[in-house]
Design an enzyme around this catalytic site. Structure first.
Site, short mmCIF file in Angstrom:
data_model
loop_
_atom_site.label_atom_id
_atom_site.label_comp_id
_atom_site.label_asym_id
_atom_site.label_seq_id
_atom_site.Cartn_x
_atom_site.Cartn_y
_atom_site.Cartn_z
N GLU A 36 1.01 5.94 7.57
CA GLU A 36 0.10 5.79 6.43
C GLU A 36 0.14 7.02 5.53
O GLU A 36 0.10 6.90 4.31
CB GLU A 36 -1.34 5.56 6.92
CG GLU A 36 -1.58 4.16 7.44
CD GLU A 36 -1.29 3.09 6.40
OE1 GLU A 36 -1.58 3.30 5.21
OE2 GLU A 36 -0.76 2.04 6.78
N TYR A 119 -9.58 5.04 2.96
CA TYR A 119 -8.49 4.07 3.04
C TYR A 119 -7.70 4.26 4.36
O TYR A 119 -7.47 3.32 5.11
CB TYR A 119 -7.54 4.21 1.84
CG TYR A 119 -6.25 3.51 2.09
CD1 TYR A 119 -6.15 2.14 1.93
CD2 TYR A 119 -5.14 4.21 2.60
CE1 TYR A 119 -4.99 1.47 2.24
CE2 TYR A 119 -3.98 3.54 2.91
CZ TYR A 119 -3.91 2.17 2.73
OH TYR A 119 -2.77 1.52 3.06
N ASP A 137 -6.90 0.07 -1.48
CA ASP A 137 -6.01 0.97 -2.20
C ASP A 137 -5.68 0.35 -3.57
O ASP A 137 -6.29 -0.65 -3.96
CB ASP A 137 -4.74 1.25 -1.39
CG ASP A 137 -3.84 0.02 -1.26
OD1 ASP A 137 -4.30 -1.09 -1.61
OD2 ASP A 137 -2.69 0.18 -0.83
#
Ligand code: SF4
Length: 350
Positions: A36, A119, A137
């Protein structure tokens, strides 16, 4: 459209087109976290190789926490946004200290890790632990603002709250992991910023922006990012077989990366004007037998908020003054071992 219909339609679409990516096959929170962070500001095609190299060298929290920061930055070289790598390293230490080296499970503990925002915490908690947290996002803002034709600016506080609540309401509580993956994939390959595939879209009949002809106006942003110019003059200084390097410190771009001695000016200066400046005099005064050669001029390097315009000089000196003695003096053949910005890498590669 009810949240159940939305989620089912989305997941059916995703299962039909799903790309096999290594971080989608794992439930390991450490690997999901690394993927991520790499994929923020980075396309999958570019991030893939970095992810594989990073995980091979730092397969778990312990190996990452024990590595020197310079080495972590070296593995990040070329990806940009280096604070991400520094934060990963700091967060690995946090996990060792606060959680005995075991990746935290609670959303609040994940969110407390350095460099992890809402997020990323939602992505880790949903993908690794199937917890019901919606990831929000840029993809999600775009999809939702179009589906519901919402003109609230996504960079306003009101807009952020509104979209966060809406995304959470739509989230599948049975399978939040697949729902979140599907949402991001839908934004990345289907509901694209410029050419969304509306004609083959499973939501076309429900999409209000499509019906209203406002797809391309969504999402709405209130501010345009102002891009400022900075003017760099880099000096690749050779003393015999050695060269000089500087480690960047302070609260500025490329913190803790290496670079050549730099003079930054407030405007573009040709060599004659530059050589009269105070910084230049200080850097090179008192050195006999010195030669300058302008190797590249007006190289433009664009970052999110900055445009860096660079002149790059090669310099040969026969000795060092007090100013130059403050730099790191290394054998030139070892230059590759040091983590540098993409700009510095490009300058020496030309
Ligand atoms: Fe996006 Fe077009 Fe589908 Fe609406 S119809 S969700 S704008 S791809």
């Amino acid at each position: 459209m009810t949240n159940t219909i939305f989620s089912k339609t989305l997941i059916n679409w995703y299962i039909g087109i799903k790309r096999e990516l290594p971080w989608r096959k794992t439930k390991n929170p450490y690997r999901i976290w690394i993927s991520e962070i790499i994929l923020q500001q980075t396309r999958v095609a570019q991030g893939y190789d970095y992810y594989i190299r990073f995980i091979n060298r730092f397969p778990d929290v312990k190996s990452l926490s024990e590595a020197p920061e310079d080495e972590v930055l070296k593995y990040w070289q070329g990806l940009g946004y280096y604070s991400r790598a520094r934060n990963l390293h700091t967060a690995a230490h946090q996990i060792i200290k606060k959680h005995n080296g075991i990746f935290p499970i609670l959303y609040k503990d994940v969110l407390a890790l350095k460099g992890v925002g809402e997020y990323t915490a939602a992505a880790i908690c949903s993908f690794a632990f199937n917890q019901p947290y919606a990831t929000v996002d840029g993809n999600v803002y775009r999809i939702l603002s179009r589906l519901y034709d919402i003109d609230l600016p996504i960079d306003s506080n009101e807009g952020k709250k509104y979209f966060a609540v809406l995304a959470q309401q739509l989230l599948s509580k049975n399978d939040p992991a697949t729902h979140n993956q599907a949402m991001m994939e839908f934004g990345a390959v289907h509901c694209l910023p410029k050419n969304p595939a509306c004609n083959e879209c499973p939501f076309q009949e429900k999409c209000i922006a499509f019906a209203n002809g406002s797809v391309i106006q969504r999402p709405v942003k209130q501010q345009k990012t102002e891009v400022k110019n900075r003017y760099f003059n880099y000096f690749h200084i050779r003393l015999g077989e050695n060269i000089l390097l500087n480690k960047r410190t302070g609260n500025d771009i490329w913190k803790n990366l290496y670079e050549f001695p730099l003079i930054e000016t407030s405007e573009k200066l040709e060599f004659n004007s530059l050589s009269l400046s105070e910084d230049f005099q200080k850097m090179f005064s008192g050195i006999n037998n010195i030669s300058f050669s302008l190797k590249q001029r007006d190289i433009i390097h664009v970052l999110s908020h900055r445009r860096i315009i660079t002149n790059y000089y090669e310099v040969t000196v026969s000795g060092l003054n007090d100013c130059l003695k403050q730099y790191l003096c290394i054998p030139e053949k070892e230059f590759e071992k040091y983590a540098v910005s993409r700009l510095v890498h490009l300058l020496v590669s030309e």
